[in-house]
Design a protein around this motif. Sequence first.
Motif, mmCIF file in Angstrom:
data_model
loop_
_atom_site.group_PDB
_atom_site.id
_atom_site.type_symbol
_atom_site.label_atom_id
_atom_site.label_comp_id
_atom_site.label_asym_id
_atom_site.label_seq_id
_atom_site.Cartn_x
_atom_site.Cartn_y
_atom_site.Cartn_z
ATOM 1 N N ILE A 1 53.518 64.439 52.090
ATOM 2 C CA ILE A 1 54.028 63.947 50.810
ATOM 3 C C ILE A 1 53.475 64.787 49.668
ATOM 4 O O ILE A 1 54.203 65.156 48.743
ATOM 5 C CB ILE A 1 53.707 62.454 50.625
ATOM 6 N N GLN A 2 52.183 65.116 49.722
ATOM 7 C CA GLN A 2 51.584 65.925 48.660
ATOM 8 C C GLN A 2 52.234 67.307 48.601
ATOM 9 O O GLN A 2 52.525 67.816 47.512
ATOM 10 C CB GLN A 2 50.079 66.056 48.863
ATOM 11 N N ASP A 3 52.498 67.905 49.746
ATOM 12 C CA ASP A 3 53.159 69.213 49.797
ATOM 13 C C ASP A 3 54.577 69.121 49.226
ATOM 14 O O ASP A 3 55.000 69.962 48.439
ATOM 15 C CB ASP A 3 53.185 69.708 51.240
ATOM 16 N N ASN A 4 55.306 68.083 49.608
ATOM 17 C CA ASN A 4 56.665 67.891 49.087
ATOM 18 C C ASN A 4 56.659 67.624 47.588
ATOM 19 O O ASN A 4 57.532 68.101 46.862
ATOM 20 C CB ASN A 4 57.369 66.747 49.822
ATOM 21 N N PHE A 5 55.667 66.883 47.109
ATOM 22 C CA PHE A 5 55.556 66.592 45.680
ATOM 23 C C PHE A 5 55.277 67.870 44.901
ATOM 24 O O PHE A 5 55.863 68.115 43.845
ATOM 25 C CB PHE A 5 54.481 65.540 45.441
ATOM 26 N N LYS A 6 54.402 68.703 45.437
ATOM 27 C CA LYS A 6 54.122 69.992 44.793
ATOM 28 C C LYS A 6 55.390 70.827 44.697
ATOM 29 O O LYS A 6 55.683 71.422 43.654
ATOM 30 C CB LYS A 6 53.044 70.744 45.576
ATOM 31 N N ASN A 7 56.168 70.851 45.765
ATOM 32 C CA ASN A 7 57.424 71.605 45.748
ATOM 33 C C ASN A 7 58.417 71.021 44.753
ATOM 34 O O ASN A 7 59.139 71.761 44.085
ATOM 35 C CB ASN A 7 58.033 71.670 47.147
ATOM 36 N N LEU A 8 58.453 69.693 44.632
ATOM 37 C CA LEU A 8 59.330 69.053 43.653
ATOM 38 C C LEU A 8 58.946 69.476 42.239
ATOM 39 O O LEU A 8 59.799 69.805 41.416
ATOM 40 C CB LEU A 8 59.259 67.530 43.786
ATOM 41 N N LEU A 9 57.635 69.505 41.946
ATOM 42 C CA LEU A 9 57.173 69.886 40.610
ATOM 43 C C LEU A 9 57.421 71.362 40.305
ATOM 44 O O LEU A 9 57.706 71.719 39.162
ATOM 45 C CB LEU A 9 55.679 69.577 40.458
#
Length: 146
Positions: A44-52
């Motif tokens: 989730i943290q990796d996906n959130f970073k990519n979203l940002l």
Amino acid sequence: MTNVEVADQTTIAGRVTPIGIMTPVQYSTGDGLFAMHTDVVKNIQDNFKNLLLTNHGERLGLYDFGANLRPLIFELGKADFDAIAIRRINKAISKYMPFIEPLTFETFDDGMVEQNLATVRLRVTYNIPRLNVYEKGIEIILQAGG
């Protein structure tokens, strides 16, 4: 869903089940072609970073995917920079990762690191209530030349 239930879902017959591809993409040293996440929170943290870090138009098939923050870099000195950035982040979260609950938002102006290169660091603190994860933080660096 409790942490125990999530842990049970990631293990099948004694083997850890991959959840998502790690970014930046790298070859696997074990099973499979690419290195994979096996922990839900890290994924989730990796996906959130990519979203940002993703801007509108960069994701094929999903034009509005991402927080679209890079165009704001040169607006950093203006009073409403934080408000616009928070609005964009909240909009992206609510559409693509609604299980994340944003808490705080901070900006750090690194100024011109190199000639003609603007750098802004952003830190977002968030919760993932469904997984009982609280006050996780993520920091990203945005750069733009001009």
